[in-house]
Scaffold this motif. Structure first.
Motif, PDB file in Angstrom:
ATOM      1  N   TRP A 180      37.888  83.230 -11.395  1.00 34.65           N
ATOM      2  CA  TRP A 180      39.001  82.297 -11.272  1.00 34.65           C
ATOM      3  C   TRP A 180      40.320  83.052 -11.162  1.00 34.65           C
ATOM      4  O   TRP A 180      41.180  82.715 -10.336  1.00 34.65           O
ATOM      5  N   LEU A 181      40.484  84.089 -11.983  1.00 29.58           N
ATOM      6  CA  LEU A 181      41.698  84.906 -11.905  1.00 29.58           C
ATOM      7  C   LEU A 181      41.811  85.578 -10.539  1.00 29.58           C
ATOM      8  O   LEU A 181      42.899  85.645  -9.965  1.00 29.58           O
ATOM      9  N   ASP A 182      40.689  86.071 -10.015  1.00 31.58           N
ATOM     10  CA  ASP A 182      40.685  86.649  -8.667  1.00 31.58           C
ATOM     11  C   ASP A 182      41.138  85.619  -7.635  1.00 31.58           C
ATOM     12  O   ASP A 182      41.918  85.926  -6.727  1.00 31.58           O
ATOM     13  N   ASN A 183      40.657  84.392  -7.769  1.00 33.35           N
ATOM     14  CA  ASN A 183      41.053  83.316  -6.856  1.00 33.35           C
ATOM     15  C   ASN A 183      42.553  83.017  -6.972  1.00 33.35           C
ATOM     16  O   ASN A 183      43.229  82.771  -5.970  1.00 33.35           O
ATOM     17  N   LEU A 184      43.063  83.043  -8.206  1.00 32.04           N
ATOM     18  CA  LEU A 184      44.494  82.823  -8.426  1.00 32.04           C
ATOM     19  C   LEU A 184      45.313  83.933  -7.768  1.00 32.04           C
ATOM     20  O   LEU A 184      46.326  83.666  -7.105  1.00 32.04           O
ATOM     21  N   ILE A 185      44.869  85.159  -7.915  1.00 29.87           N
ATOM     22  CA  ILE A 185      45.546  86.298  -7.286  1.00 29.87           C
ATOM     23  C   ILE A 185      45.559  86.128  -5.772  1.00 29.87           C
ATOM     24  O   ILE A 185      46.605  86.297  -5.131  1.00 29.87           O
ATOM     25  N   ASP A 186      44.415  85.762  -5.200  1.00 30.05           N
ATOM     26  CA  ASP A 186      44.339  85.527  -3.750  1.00 30.05           C
ATOM     27  C   ASP A 186      45.286  84.405  -3.327  1.00 30.05           C
ATOM     28  O   ASP A 186      45.946  84.483  -2.286  1.00 30.05           O
ATOM     29  N   PHE A 187      45.344  83.354  -4.128  1.00 27.49           N
ATOM     30  CA  PHE A 187      46.206  82.206  -3.851  1.00 27.49           C
ATOM     31  C   PHE A 187      47.676  82.627  -3.806  1.00 27.49           C
ATOM     32  O   PHE A 187      48.425  82.234  -2.910  1.00 27.49           O
ATOM     33  N   LEU A 188      48.067  83.455  -4.759  1.00 28.01           N
ATOM     34  CA  LEU A 188      49.450  83.938  -4.788  1.00 28.01           C
ATOM     35  C   LEU A 188      49.728  84.874  -3.615  1.00 28.01           C
ATOM     36  O   LEU A 188      50.745  84.753  -2.943  1.00 28.01           O
ATOM     37  N   GLU A 189      48.809  85.806  -3.381  1.00 27.50           N
ATOM     38  CA  GLU A 189      49.023  86.786  -2.313  1.00 27.50           C
ATOM     39  C   GLU A 189      49.042  86.135  -0.931  1.00 27.50           C
ATOM     40  O   GLU A 189      49.742  86.608  -0.035  1.00 27.50           O
ATOM     41  N   SER A 190      48.322  85.049  -0.758  1.00 24.82           N
ATOM     42  CA  SER A 190      48.308  84.349   0.530  1.00 24.82           C
ATOM     43  C   SER A 190      49.589  83.532   0.732  1.00 24.82           C
ATOM     44  O   SER A 190      49.839  83.042   1.822  1.00 24.82           O
ATOM     45  N   GLU A 191      50.364  83.382  -0.334  1.00 29.66           N
ATOM     46  CA  GLU A 191      51.595  82.588  -0.356  1.00 29.66           C
ATOM     47  C   GLU A 191      51.337  81.087  -0.202  1.00 29.66           C
ATOM     48  O   GLU A 191      52.264  80.311   0.021  1.00 29.66           O
ATOM     49  N   ASP A 192      50.070  80.673  -0.361  1.00 24.43           N
ATOM     50  CA  ASP A 192      49.758  79.246  -0.365  1.00 24.43           C
ATOM     51  C   ASP A 192      50.430  78.538  -1.539  1.00 24.43           C
ATOM     52  O   ASP A 192      50.639  77.324  -1.495  1.00 24.43           O
ATOM     53  N   TYR A 244      60.786  85.961  -5.373  1.00 21.62           N
ATOM     54  CA  TYR A 244      59.465  85.338  -5.392  1.00 21.62           C
ATOM     55  C   TYR A 244      58.383  86.356  -5.030  1.00 21.62           C
ATOM     56  O   TYR A 244      57.330  86.401  -5.656  1.00 21.62           O
ATOM     57  N   GLN A 245      58.652  87.153  -4.014  1.00 25.71           N
ATOM     58  CA  GLN A 245      57.681  88.162  -3.598  1.00 25.71           C
ATOM     59  C   GLN A 245      57.527  89.242  -4.665  1.00 25.71           C
ATOM     60  O   GLN A 245      56.432  89.740  -4.907  1.00 25.71           O
ATOM     61  N   THR A 246      58.624  89.585  -5.319  1.00 22.96           N
ATOM     62  CA  THR A 246      58.557  90.566  -6.410  1.00 22.96           C
ATOM     63  C   THR A 246      57.673  90.032  -7.533  1.00 22.96           C
ATOM     64  O   THR A 246      56.832  90.750  -8.072  1.00 22.96           O
ATOM     65  N   PHE A 247      57.856  88.754  -7.877  1.00 18.18           N
ATOM     66  CA  PHE A 247      57.014  88.143  -8.905  1.00 18.18           C
ATOM     67  C   PHE A 247      55.537  88.231  -8.507  1.00 18.18           C
ATOM     68  O   PHE A 247      54.687  88.632  -9.304  1.00 18.18           O
ATOM     69  N   ILE A 248      55.231  87.843  -7.276  1.00 20.21           N
ATOM     70  CA  ILE A 248      53.843  87.869  -6.807  1.00 20.21           C
ATOM     71  C   ILE A 248      53.289  89.292  -6.878  1.00 20.21           C
ATOM     72  O   ILE A 248      52.175  89.509  -7.362  1.00 20.21           O
ATOM     73  N   SER A 249      54.057  90.266  -6.429  1.00 18.45           N
ATOM     74  CA  SER A 249      53.599  91.657  -6.457  1.00 18.45           C
ATOM     75  C   SER A 249      53.313  92.130  -7.876  1.00 18.45           C
ATOM     76  O   SER A 249      52.290  92.748  -8.140  1.00 18.45           O
ATOM     77  N   LEU A 250      54.231  91.827  -8.795  1.00 17.04           N
ATOM     78  CA  LEU A 250      54.044  92.253 -10.185  1.00 17.04           C
ATOM     79  C   LEU A 250      52.864  91.539 -10.836  1.00 17.04           C
ATOM     80  O   LEU A 250      52.034  92.159 -11.493  1.00 17.04           O
ATOM     81  N   PHE A 251      52.804  90.242 -10.671  1.00 15.54           N
ATOM     82  CA  PHE A 251      51.731  89.462 -11.276  1.00 15.54           C
ATOM     83  C   PHE A 251      50.368  89.929 -10.768  1.00 15.54           C
ATOM     84  O   PHE A 251      49.455  90.194 -11.547  1.00 15.54           O
ATOM     85  N   THR A 252      50.251  90.039  -9.456  1.00 14.91           N
ATOM     86  CA  THR A 252      48.944  90.368  -8.885  1.00 14.91           C
ATOM     87  C   THR A 252      48.555  91.815  -9.174  1.00 14.91           C
ATOM     88  O   THR A 252      47.376  92.083  -9.408  1.00 14.91           O
ATOM     89  N   ALA A 253      49.516  92.728  -9.180  1.00 17.56           N
ATOM     90  CA  ALA A 253      49.194  94.128  -9.481  1.00 17.56           C
ATOM     91  C   ALA A 253      48.640  94.257 -10.899  1.00 17.56           C
ATOM     92  O   ALA A 253      47.606  94.883 -11.123  1.00 17.56           O
ATOM     93  N   ASN A 254      49.327  93.626 -11.846  1.00 17.65           N
ATOM     94  CA  ASN A 254      48.877  93.711 -13.244  1.00 17.65           C
ATOM     95  C   ASN A 254      47.547  93.005 -13.459  1.00 17.65           C
ATOM     96  O   ASN A 254      46.638  93.541 -14.083  1.00 17.65           O
ATOM     97  N   TRP A 255      47.430  91.783 -12.967  1.00 21.51           N
ATOM     98  CA  TRP A 255      46.221  91.018 -13.208  1.00 21.51           C
ATOM     99  C   TRP A 255      45.020  91.568 -12.450  1.00 21.51           C
ATOM    100  O   TRP A 255      43.891  91.472 -12.931  1.00 21.51           O
ATOM    101  N   SER A 256      45.236  92.161 -11.302  1.00 25.42           N
ATOM    102  CA  SER A 256      44.114  92.760 -10.564  1.00 25.42           C
ATOM    103  C   SER A 256      43.465  93.870 -11.388  1.00 25.42           C
ATOM    104  O   SER A 256      42.239  93.974 -11.456  1.00 25.42           O
ATOM    105  N   LYS A 257      44.295  94.684 -12.024  1.00 23.62           N
ATOM    106  CA  LYS A 257      43.776  95.764 -12.878  1.00 23.62           C
ATOM    107  C   LYS A 257      43.000  95.185 -14.063  1.00 23.62           C
ATOM    108  O   LYS A 257      41.909  95.651 -14.385  1.00 23.62           O
ATOM    109  N   VAL A 258      43.576  94.170 -14.698  1.00 23.36           N
ATOM    110  CA  VAL A 258      42.942  93.552 -15.868  1.00 23.36           C
ATOM    111  C   VAL A 258      41.607  92.920 -15.476  1.00 23.36           C
ATOM    112  O   VAL A 258      40.599  93.089 -16.169  1.00 23.36           O
ATOM    113  N   VAL A 259      41.593  92.198 -14.362  1.00 18.11           N
ATOM    114  CA  VAL A 259      40.372  91.515 -13.921  1.00 18.11           C
ATOM    115  C   VAL A 259      39.276  92.532 -13.608  1.00 18.11           C
ATOM    116  O   VAL A 259      38.127  92.353 -14.016  1.00 18.11           O
TER     117      VAL A 259
END
Length: 178
Positions: A158-170, A96-111
């Motif tokens: 919104w994507l930034d908010n989603l990234i924050d949501f995932l990284e916070s583990e909420d 789960y943490q690996t997924f969050i790391s990969l998702f947020t790393a990629n999307w942060s760059k795109v955003v």
């Protein structure tokens, strides 16, 4: 009999490694990175560049590049082990943490990239709107694109908010781990 069981264990490990490598493509990550992640994960201990090179058949130079990419993606870390002189690399043991790391790393760059482009377009459109003697049609086209730019920048937020949501583990409050 035990030899057959050990062979089954090794085959199962190899299947996991291959599936992890295939899954990396889903995240836009090379299967090479996924294979190395899988090898470290299935070994359940940190490995050196030499050990990873031996396990993959890749050169130490190429392995260094792959590990650096993994460090940049936040899916591997350099670890210290007393008595070991070579650098050791470990990976997160939690899928789960690996997924969050990969998702947020990629999307942060795109955003970040998309937000910069959106702001640039907005500035250019506002500058164009300042021109004298624009026809009503041109002014309307500019205003339509300004509205579209606002929607684009809202989407980036919104994507930034989603990234924050995932990284916070909420996320686990709403979609719990089994």
């Amino acid at each position: 009999m035990e030899e057959k069981a050990l062979q089954t264990v090794e085959q199962a490990k190899e299947h996991f490694i291959e599936k992890i490598a295939e899954n990396m493509n889903t995240y836009g990550i090379s299967s090479t990175v996924g294979r190395v992640l899988g090898i470290i994960y299935m070994n359940r201990k940190p490995l050196t560049l030499n050990e990873l090179s031996d396990a993959t058949g890749m050169s130490k130079t190429r392995m260094s590049q792959v590990v650096r990419e993994m460090l940049d993606l936040n899916i591997a870390e350099k670890v210290f082990e007393k008595g070991v002189r070579k650098d050791l690399y470990d990976v997160e043991q939690d899928y789960y943490q690996t997924f969050i790391s990969l998702f947020t790393a990629n999307w942060s760059k795109v955003v970040k990239k998309n937000r910069m482009i959106g702001k640039k377009i907005r500035k250019e459109l506002l500058d164009a709107l300042e021109e004298d003697s624009l026809s009503p049609e041109t002014e309307e086209k500019i205003n339509d694109l300004l509205e579209e730019t606002k929607k684009w920048l809202d989407y980036c937020q919104w994507l930034d908010n989603l990234i924050d949501f995932l990284e916070s583990e909420d996320i686990f409050k709403y979609v719990p781990k089994p």
